[in-house]
Design a protein around this motif. Structure first.
Motif, short mmCIF file in Angstrom:
data_model
loop_
_atom_site.label_atom_id
_atom_site.label_comp_id
_atom_site.label_asym_id
_atom_site.label_seq_id
_atom_site.Cartn_x
_atom_site.Cartn_y
_atom_site.Cartn_z
N ARG A 118 41.93 68.80 -31.78
CA ARG A 118 42.83 69.04 -30.64
C ARG A 118 42.26 70.06 -29.67
O ARG A 118 42.47 69.97 -28.47
CB ARG A 118 44.20 69.52 -31.13
N SER A 119 41.53 71.03 -30.17
CA SER A 119 41.03 72.09 -29.31
C SER A 119 39.58 71.89 -28.89
O SER A 119 39.24 72.12 -27.74
CB SER A 119 41.13 73.44 -30.03
N TRP A 120 38.72 71.47 -29.78
CA TRP A 120 37.28 71.40 -29.49
C TRP A 120 36.85 70.09 -28.84
O TRP A 120 35.69 69.94 -28.49
CB TRP A 120 36.48 71.65 -30.77
N ASN A 121 37.75 69.15 -28.65
CA ASN A 121 37.38 67.88 -28.04
C ASN A 121 37.75 67.77 -26.57
O ASN A 121 37.69 66.70 -26.00
CB ASN A 121 38.03 66.70 -28.80
N TYR A 122 38.13 68.87 -25.92
CA TYR A 122 38.40 68.81 -24.49
C TYR A 122 37.12 68.45 -23.76
O TYR A 122 36.02 68.81 -24.18
CB TYR A 122 38.91 70.16 -23.97
N SER A 123 37.25 67.75 -22.65
CA SER A 123 36.05 67.31 -21.94
C SER A 123 35.30 68.49 -21.33
O SER A 123 34.07 68.47 -21.28
CB SER A 123 36.41 66.29 -20.86
N VAL A 124 35.98 69.52 -20.87
CA VAL A 124 35.30 70.66 -20.27
C VAL A 124 36.01 71.95 -20.65
O VAL A 124 37.22 72.07 -20.52
CB VAL A 124 35.27 70.55 -18.71
N VAL A 125 35.25 72.90 -21.16
CA VAL A 125 35.76 74.26 -21.35
C VAL A 125 35.51 74.96 -20.03
O VAL A 125 34.38 75.26 -19.68
CB VAL A 125 35.03 74.98 -22.51
#
Length: 180
Positions: A118-125
């Protein structure tokens, strides 16, 4: 730039590694707490470091507790940490300390103790934030334009011609991106 705690700072961790300067002795019981966020300000992970003996790390929304570094840290009290998120094949977190790689971990089911996707799969940090509980981070270097952000002895400008050591190039940094 001097670390300001408790507010988000625009920073794309995938295109520009984050550099943090600390001067914490081991053991000092000081901590680095850097939160990663997406463009909406939602949690996208985080990196926590402690300077106890032995020094340890915690990957927010991945590991449940503190973990010893797999390699010895450089012994100098003054340290420059380089944190990079590589998404060329999944989510890989890389941490260097004074140019020595001290952590290189694939964020996945096999390396995380909890639901990381849920947290580490965002497209862009696109944002970072230093927690008010951070007692070790003194300065940071954020996004710069004009150079690829690998920060090695050989770099390329955005115009793609090689730059050899000793060449003077112009670098433009965002308001929050210069190193003190």
């Amino acid at each position: 730039v001097a670390v300001q705690k408790g507010s988000d700072i625009a920073h794309d961790l995938e295109t520009s590694p984050l550099q943090i300067k600390t001067n914490s002795a081991i053991p000092s019981k000081e901590y680095v707490f850097v939160y990663l966020r997406d463009s909406q300000g939602d949690a996208a992970g985080g990196v926590f470091l402690n300077f106890n003996s032995p020094p340890q790390y915690n990957i927010y929304y991945c590991t449940l507790g503190w973990t010893n570094f797999p390699t010895d840290l450089p012994t100098a009290t003054d340290k420059v940490w380089r944190i990079k998120l590589d998404r060329t094949s999944g989510s890989r977190l890389q941490i260097h300390c004074n140019e020595v790689e001290v952590l290189n971990v694939q964020i996945s089911n096999s390396t995380c103790d909890r639901d990381w996707s849920r947290s580490w799969n965002y497209s862009v940090v696109s944002k970072i934030g230093f927690s008010p509980q951070d007692t070790a981070s003194d300065y940071y270097r954020g996004n710069c334009t004009g150079l690829k952000a690998e920060w090695k002895s050989t770099m390329e400008t955005t115009t793609q011609f090689p730059v050899v050591p000793g060449t003077i190039v112009e670098v433009t940094c965002s308001e929050s991106g210069a190193l003190n």
